[in-house]
Design a protein around this motif. Structure first.
Motif, PDB file in Angstrom:
ATOM      1  N   PRO A   1       0.809  -1.230   0.000  1.00 20.96           N
ATOM      2  CA  PRO A   1       0.000   0.000   0.000  1.00 20.96           C
ATOM      3  C   PRO A   1       0.839   1.276   0.000  1.00 20.96           C
ATOM      4  CG  PRO A   1      -0.896  -1.605   1.538  1.00 20.96           C
ATOM      5  CD  PRO A   1       0.431  -2.142   1.105  1.00 20.96           C
ATOM      6  N   ALA A   2       1.965   1.290   0.724  1.00 24.87           N
ATOM      7  CA  ALA A   2       2.801   2.483   0.777  1.00 24.87           C
ATOM      8  C   ALA A   2       3.412   2.783  -0.589  1.00 24.87           C
ATOM      9  CB  ALA A   2       3.891   2.322   1.827  1.00 24.87           C
ATOM     10  N   VAL A   3       3.892   1.729  -1.259  1.00 21.81           N
ATOM     11  CA  VAL A   3       4.451   1.896  -2.606  1.00 21.81           C
ATOM     12  C   VAL A   3       3.352   2.333  -3.565  1.00 21.81           C
ATOM     13  CG1 VAL A   3       5.434   0.656  -4.572  1.00 21.81           C
ATOM     14  CG2 VAL A   3       6.379   0.320  -2.277  1.00 21.81           C
ATOM     15  N   ARG A   4       2.190   1.762  -3.433  1.00 19.51           N
ATOM     16  CA  ARG A   4       1.052   2.141  -4.288  1.00 19.51           C
ATOM     17  C   ARG A   4       0.809   3.643  -4.213  1.00 19.51           C
ATOM     18  NH1 ARG A   4      -3.962  -0.021  -6.248  1.00 19.51           N
ATOM     19  NH2 ARG A   4      -5.662   1.482  -6.071  1.00 19.51           N
ATOM     20  N   ASP A   5       0.737   4.172  -2.995  1.00 18.66           N
ATOM     21  CA  ASP A   5       0.475   5.603  -2.819  1.00 18.66           C
ATOM     22  C   ASP A   5       1.602   6.444  -3.405  1.00 18.66           C
ATOM     23  OD1 ASP A   5      -1.870   4.948  -1.547  1.00 18.66           O
ATOM     24  OD2 ASP A   5      -1.048   5.178   0.478  1.00 18.66           O
ATOM     25  N   ALA A   6       2.846   6.031  -3.155  1.00 18.91           N
ATOM     26  CA  ALA A   6       3.994   6.811  -3.614  1.00 18.91           C
ATOM     27  C   ALA A   6       4.066   6.857  -5.139  1.00 18.91           C
ATOM     28  CB  ALA A   6       5.283   6.226  -3.036  1.00 18.91           C
ATOM     29  N   VAL A   7       3.883   5.708  -5.776  1.00 19.11           N
ATOM     30  CA  VAL A   7       3.977   5.662  -7.237  1.00 19.11           C
ATOM     31  C   VAL A   7       2.832   6.431  -7.878  1.00 19.11           C
ATOM     32  CG1 VAL A   7       3.919   4.137  -9.250  1.00 19.11           C
ATOM     33  CG2 VAL A   7       5.275   3.509  -7.247  1.00 19.11           C
ATOM     34  N   ARG A   8       1.659   6.342  -7.303  1.00 19.19           N
ATOM     35  CA  ARG A   8       0.532   7.094  -7.866  1.00 19.19           C
ATOM     36  C   ARG A   8       0.784   8.602  -7.793  1.00 19.19           C
ATOM     37  NH1 ARG A   8      -5.240   4.634  -8.332  1.00 19.19           N
ATOM     38  NH2 ARG A   8      -4.696   2.515  -8.945  1.00 19.19           N
ATOM     39  N   ARG A   9       1.425   9.036  -6.720  1.00 19.32           N
ATOM     40  CA  ARG A   9       1.778  10.457  -6.654  1.00 19.32           C
ATOM     41  C   ARG A   9       2.800  10.806  -7.730  1.00 19.32           C
ATOM     42  NH1 ARG A   9       1.586   9.403  -1.043  1.00 19.32           N
ATOM     43  NH2 ARG A   9       3.858   9.161  -0.959  1.00 19.32           N
ATOM     44  N   GLU A  10       3.790   9.917  -7.929  1.00 24.92           N
ATOM     45  CA  GLU A  10       4.812  10.157  -8.951  1.00 24.92           C
ATOM     46  C   GLU A  10       4.214  10.257 -10.346  1.00 24.92           C
ATOM     47  OE1 GLU A  10       7.640   6.994  -8.701  1.00 24.92           O
ATOM     48  OE2 GLU A  10       8.039   7.334  -6.567  1.00 24.92           O
ATOM     49  N   LEU A  11       3.198   9.443 -10.621  1.00 28.59           N
ATOM     50  CA  LEU A  11       2.601   9.384 -11.946  1.00 28.59           C
ATOM     51  C   LEU A  11       1.379  10.278 -12.092  1.00 28.59           C
ATOM     52  CD1 LEU A  11       2.837   5.527 -12.629  1.00 28.59           C
ATOM     53  CD2 LEU A  11       4.421   7.324 -13.338  1.00 28.59           C
ATOM     54  N   ASP A  12       1.077  11.028 -11.035  1.00 26.33           N
ATOM     55  CA  ASP A  12      -0.082  11.939 -11.039  1.00 26.33           C
ATOM     56  C   ASP A  12      -1.373  11.171 -11.271  1.00 26.33           C
ATOM     57  OD1 ASP A  12      -1.262  14.418 -10.736  1.00 26.33           O
ATOM     58  OD2 ASP A  12      -1.183  14.892 -12.872  1.00 26.33           O
ATOM     59  N   LEU A  13      -1.495  10.044 -10.584  1.00 19.07           N
ATOM     60  CA  LEU A  13      -2.712   9.246 -10.621  1.00 19.07           C
ATOM     61  C   LEU A  13      -3.440   9.391  -9.299  1.00 19.07           C
ATOM     62  CD1 LEU A  13      -1.241   5.978 -12.187  1.00 19.07           C
ATOM     63  CD2 LEU A  13      -2.827   7.552 -13.318  1.00 19.07           C
ATOM     64  N   ALA A  14      -4.757   9.557  -9.360  1.00 24.18           N
ATOM     65  CA  ALA A  14      -5.547   9.701  -8.149  1.00 24.18           C
ATOM     66  C   ALA A  14      -5.785   8.342  -7.493  1.00 24.18           C
ATOM     67  CB  ALA A  14      -6.885  10.362  -8.479  1.00 24.18           C
ATOM     68  N   GLU A  15      -6.029   8.365  -6.202  1.00 23.66           N
ATOM     69  CA  GLU A  15      -6.267   7.124  -5.480  1.00 23.66           C
ATOM     70  C   GLU A  15      -7.478   6.391  -6.038  1.00 23.66           C
ATOM     71  OE1 GLU A  15      -6.392   3.881  -3.178  1.00 23.66           O
ATOM     72  OE2 GLU A  15      -4.710   5.269  -3.408  1.00 23.66           O
ATOM     73  N   GLU A  16      -8.489   7.140  -6.479  1.00 24.33           N
ATOM     74  CA  GLU A  16      -9.707   6.496  -6.978  1.00 24.33           C
ATOM     75  C   GLU A  16      -9.595   6.025  -8.420  1.00 24.33           C
ATOM     76  OE1 GLU A  16     -10.231  10.994  -7.406  1.00 24.33           O
ATOM     77  OE2 GLU A  16      -9.396   9.575  -5.941  1.00 24.33           O
ATOM     78  N   ASP A  17      -8.539   6.396  -9.123  1.00 25.10           N
ATOM     79  CA  ASP A  17      -8.364   5.929 -10.499  1.00 25.10           C
ATOM     80  C   ASP A  17      -8.223   4.409 -10.546  1.00 25.10           C
ATOM     81  OD1 ASP A  17      -8.444   8.439 -11.638  1.00 25.10           O
ATOM     82  OD2 ASP A  17      -6.269   8.709 -11.643  1.00 25.10           O
ATOM     83  N   ILE A  18      -8.864   3.790 -11.509  1.00 24.31           N
ATOM     84  CA  ILE A  18      -8.663   2.366 -11.749  1.00 24.31           C
ATOM     85  C   ILE A  18      -7.599   2.244 -12.829  1.00 24.31           C
ATOM     86  CG2 ILE A  18      -9.683   0.222 -12.572  1.00 24.31           C
ATOM     87  CD1 ILE A  18     -12.306   1.077 -11.334  1.00 24.31           C
TER      88      ILE A  18
END
Length: 346
Positions: A166-183
């Motif tokens: 989960p921590a990596v998920r959040d970090a990478v999504r921030r790096e790629l400018d992806l929202a948490e709710e994005d599928i």
């Protein structure tokens, strides 16, 4: 898979040397860091092939290995020729490795077609032929392979490297400018005819509400799309998969055992795959399998899973991870190769 196999602990053998027929840039650091000797040849020209075979055979004469293992068609042929040239064919066992299934050879050069034909004609020479998929072995038998002995050893996945985080998920999504709710769906494959990026891109055009990350050599040059992140070759595939929700394999032909598919599942991603190679065996009931080359069917399958309730998706994710851990973990592949090699020496 070769790099994982020879660097795994406990070691498959006391002393391992990898002979690469071309510069091994992508895996050189990993192999040497794992204590594996790497000899790089240059089989890109006829002169390079001739000098490379001389050097390869000399290495066999010098090291006197118990086993020489070929890896893919050109590696299989080079292993056979160099072993015969070394004069050690009676002392050293020869193993070949089939790493694909039903390749559409019309899409590739004459060199590959000749290599496949030569392997077919010479397939009784190895002491053992290994294949990474049931479909792949059966296809080669239909081509005319007549091995003395053949065994399927599925690819093994490092389930500690590829896992939910989960921590990596959040970090990478921030790096790629992806929202948490994005599928987010992940597609990991070099650009090659067998991987059929065209069908995947067509499917994503029907799914504007989803985001896709494309990972692999050449993906940075694919056509742009509003819901596409084209990342090219990456060394942090496990991180990128951990940030995704589903893993996709759109291969049209040739796939034996899809590492990308199994790696995504190990990260807890339900899979949508085309029915190529051993995809059905890998996915089981944790995801969906569709006909190859059918972009609409692929889009429909992705849409179906993406619209499942959160709890149902979580159940699929757990099932996908468990399937890889229980059936396709790296330790099992290493153990199986070790057993086969030991049997040759018995």
């Amino acid at each position: 898979m070769l790099a994982r196999l020879v660097t795994a602990e406990p070691r498959l053998a006391d002393d391992i040397t990898v002979v690469s027929l071309l510069p091994a840039e992508a895996y050189l650091e990993q192999l040497r860091a794992g204590g594996v000797s790497v000899i790089e040849l240059d089989f890109s020209t006829l002169g390079g092939i001739a000098s490379g075979l001389v050097r390869f055979s000399g290495l066999i004469s010098e090291l006197r290995p118990d086993i020489v293992q070929g890896w893919m068609y050109h590696g299989d042929l080079a292993a056979l020729v160099a072993l015969v040239m070394s004069g050690r064919r009676r002392q050293t066992h020869l193993v070949w490795g089939i790493r694909c299934s039903d390749m559409d050879l019309r899409r590739y050069g004459l060199g590959l077609r000749l290599a496949v034909k030569a392997c077919t004609l010479l397939s009784r020479w190895p002491d053992l032929v290994t294949a990474n998929s049931v479909v792949g072995l059966n296809h080669h038998l239909s081509l005319g392979y007549r091995p003395r002995r053949a065994e399927v050893v599925a690819n093994g996945i490092d389930v500690e490297e590829f896992r939910p985080d989960p921590a990596v998920r959040d970090a990478v999504r921030r790096e790629l400018d992806l929202a948490e709710e994005d599928i987010v769906v992940a597609h990991v494959a070099r650009v090659d005819a067998m991987k059929d990026h065209a069908s995947f891109l067509a499917a994503m055009m029907e799914l504007p509400e989803l985001q896709a990350i494309l990972i692999g050599a050449g993906t940075e040059n694919l056509p742009e799309g509003r819901n596409l992140l084209r990342l090219g070759r990456r060394r942090d595939v496990a991180r990128l998969l951990a940030a995704s929700d589903f893993v996709i394999s759109s291969s049209r032909f040739g796939e034996g055992f899809s590492n990308a598919l199994a790696e995504g599942m190990a990260c807890g991603l339900p899979a949508i795959a085309t029915d190529v190679g051993d995809a059905r065996l890998i996915v089981g009931d944790s995801g969906l399998v569709v006909p190859p080359g059918d972009a609409r069917a692929l889009a429909a399958a992705i849409r179906t899973l993406s619209r499942e309730p959160v709890m149902a998706r979580a159940e699929r994710a757990a099932k996908a991870r468990a399937r890889i851990v229980e059936q396709f973990a790296l330790a099992g592949a290493v153990r199986r190769f070790g057993e086969l090699y030991a049997a040759l020496e018995a």
